[in-house]
Scaffold this active site. Sequence first.
Site, PDB file in Angstrom:
ATOM      1  N   TYR A   1       2.779 -42.831 -29.438  1.00 30.80           N
ATOM      2  CA  TYR A   1       1.269 -42.740 -28.920  1.00 30.80           C
ATOM      3  C   TYR A   1       1.286 -43.723 -27.817  1.00 30.80           C
ATOM      4  CZ  TYR A   1      -3.739 -43.772 -29.382  1.00 30.80           C
ATOM      5  OH  TYR A   1      -4.907 -43.877 -29.063  1.00 30.80           O
TER       6      TYR A   1
ATOM      7  N   ASP B   1       7.021 -48.318 -23.073  1.00 32.49           N
ATOM      8  CA  ASP B   1       5.571 -48.777 -23.515  1.00 32.49           C
ATOM      9  C   ASP B   1       5.807 -49.836 -24.616  1.00 32.49           C
ATOM     10  OD1 ASP B   1       2.630 -46.836 -25.182  1.00 32.49           O
ATOM     11  OD2 ASP B   1       3.110 -49.224 -24.790  1.00 32.49           O
TER      12      ASP B   1
ATOM     13  N   LYS C   1      -2.251 -55.651 -26.573  1.00 31.59           N
ATOM     14  CA  LYS C   1      -2.465 -56.454 -27.929  1.00 31.59           C
ATOM     15  C   LYS C   1      -2.129 -57.933 -27.761  1.00 31.59           C
ATOM     16  CE  LYS C   1      -1.068 -52.003 -30.079  1.00 31.59           C
ATOM     17  NZ  LYS C   1      -2.033 -51.634 -30.921  1.00 31.59           N
TER      18      LYS C   1
END
Length: 427
Positions: free
Chosen positions: A144, A239, A267
């Site tokens: 994702y 990623d 994050k």
Amino acid sequence: MIYNKSIKAFKDSKGLIPGGVNSPVRAFKSVNCDPVFFDHGYGSKLYDLDGNEYIDCISSWGPLIFGHADKITLSKISEYLFKGTTYGAPTIIESEMAKKIIELVPSIEKVRMVNSGTEATMSAIRLARGYTSRNLILKFSGNYHGHGDSFLIKAGSGAMTLGLPDSPGVTKNIAKDTIIADFNSLESVSEQFKKNPEKIAAVIIEPVAGNMGLVESRKDFLLGLRKLCDENKSLLIFDEVMSGFRLSKGGAQELYEVIPDITTLGKIIGGGLPVGAYGGKSEIMDYLAPNGPVYQAGTLSGNPLAMSAGLSVLNRLNDKLYEKLESISKKIHEGFLQNIQETGTNAIINRAGSMMTLFFTENDKIENYNDAITCDLKKYAKYFKSMLDEGVYLPPSQFECMFISSVYSEKDIDKLISSNKKSLQLI
Ligand code: KE4
């Protein structure tokens, strides 16, 4: 546990916000219960509207490596709060942040700040396409990369949780430029390169995947990816929105010693405020406007308030922190494994540092999307609810991972292990 106030809050929010939540996974749909609404957090704990206390095993999906309401982060933010929160103009703190990221992340020579992981990955593939003048992006089933159109093909995380790995609204024209390979299968990647010679702009991967539950790459797989990209003049994008600064100061790329061409971050980089970033070799990054022709922009990109929160965290990343995270995570991992054995539960655990998933499966390993979908989702839902009633806040999906905090006490660890055993016995 009494959840009356959360139940009411959810009833109200469903009349105001689609699904009552601002991000689908929060709706607890796959664990068949109403979501908990929180009032505040402190350290390792979360407190809901009904006053119930939980040990937080999500850390807001990764950002809070120093727990909730971390004093140093809050004091850094307050220094900036009264100076003004954003100017839409360059500030010194943005250069300080860039310098810190370049110092920490092996692959990054220049970096651009954005406001989310999704913005980072969307921008990274646009840059890759612009730099290579190629259209195709290769991603992996179960990975994702945020909700950008090009990524909602065989996507993990909430998309996988809700059985929407290929979302409506993504046009066939967009979808055709994303090709899929199997995680940990070099053969499937090599096949795609053979089928699409000189057409693949980039391969994007979660080097340590957290969005089908926790699944690590095999080292030879990442090394092989690097080689295939070099041979085919395609870019390799890591990623590291989840793994960056979580697995080590330099993320997965430092641990695996494999250097991508572009890295995306999020994050932890924002210390709990909305921040994303993407960076890489200067030669590639200088293709971005205003230097180069590839356009990307953002009103609040690099705003000083978010930079102050992020920098307060990045400035404290050191070996001692990761040793502490490893010691806490190892104790929890070993305690859960012992419980699985003693209760005779069909389950296995994947862990990478302070990212961990307990999979309810009869498989002896989970190495890719097809392994992950063998899991018993009903069992996970029962386990989740039992742990919630025990005061443990786990990811509300088998296809997410726990983010273990550096501020857990010994008492927290013992509680996690005892609640895990009780819940395994119950389900
Ligand atoms: P955001 O746009 O949510 O900041 O980042 C997107 C993203 C990109 N890359 C990776 C590897 C990610 O894990 C994410 C977002 N992670 C999910 C949790 N699996 C965020 C939680 C949510 O969607 O509510």
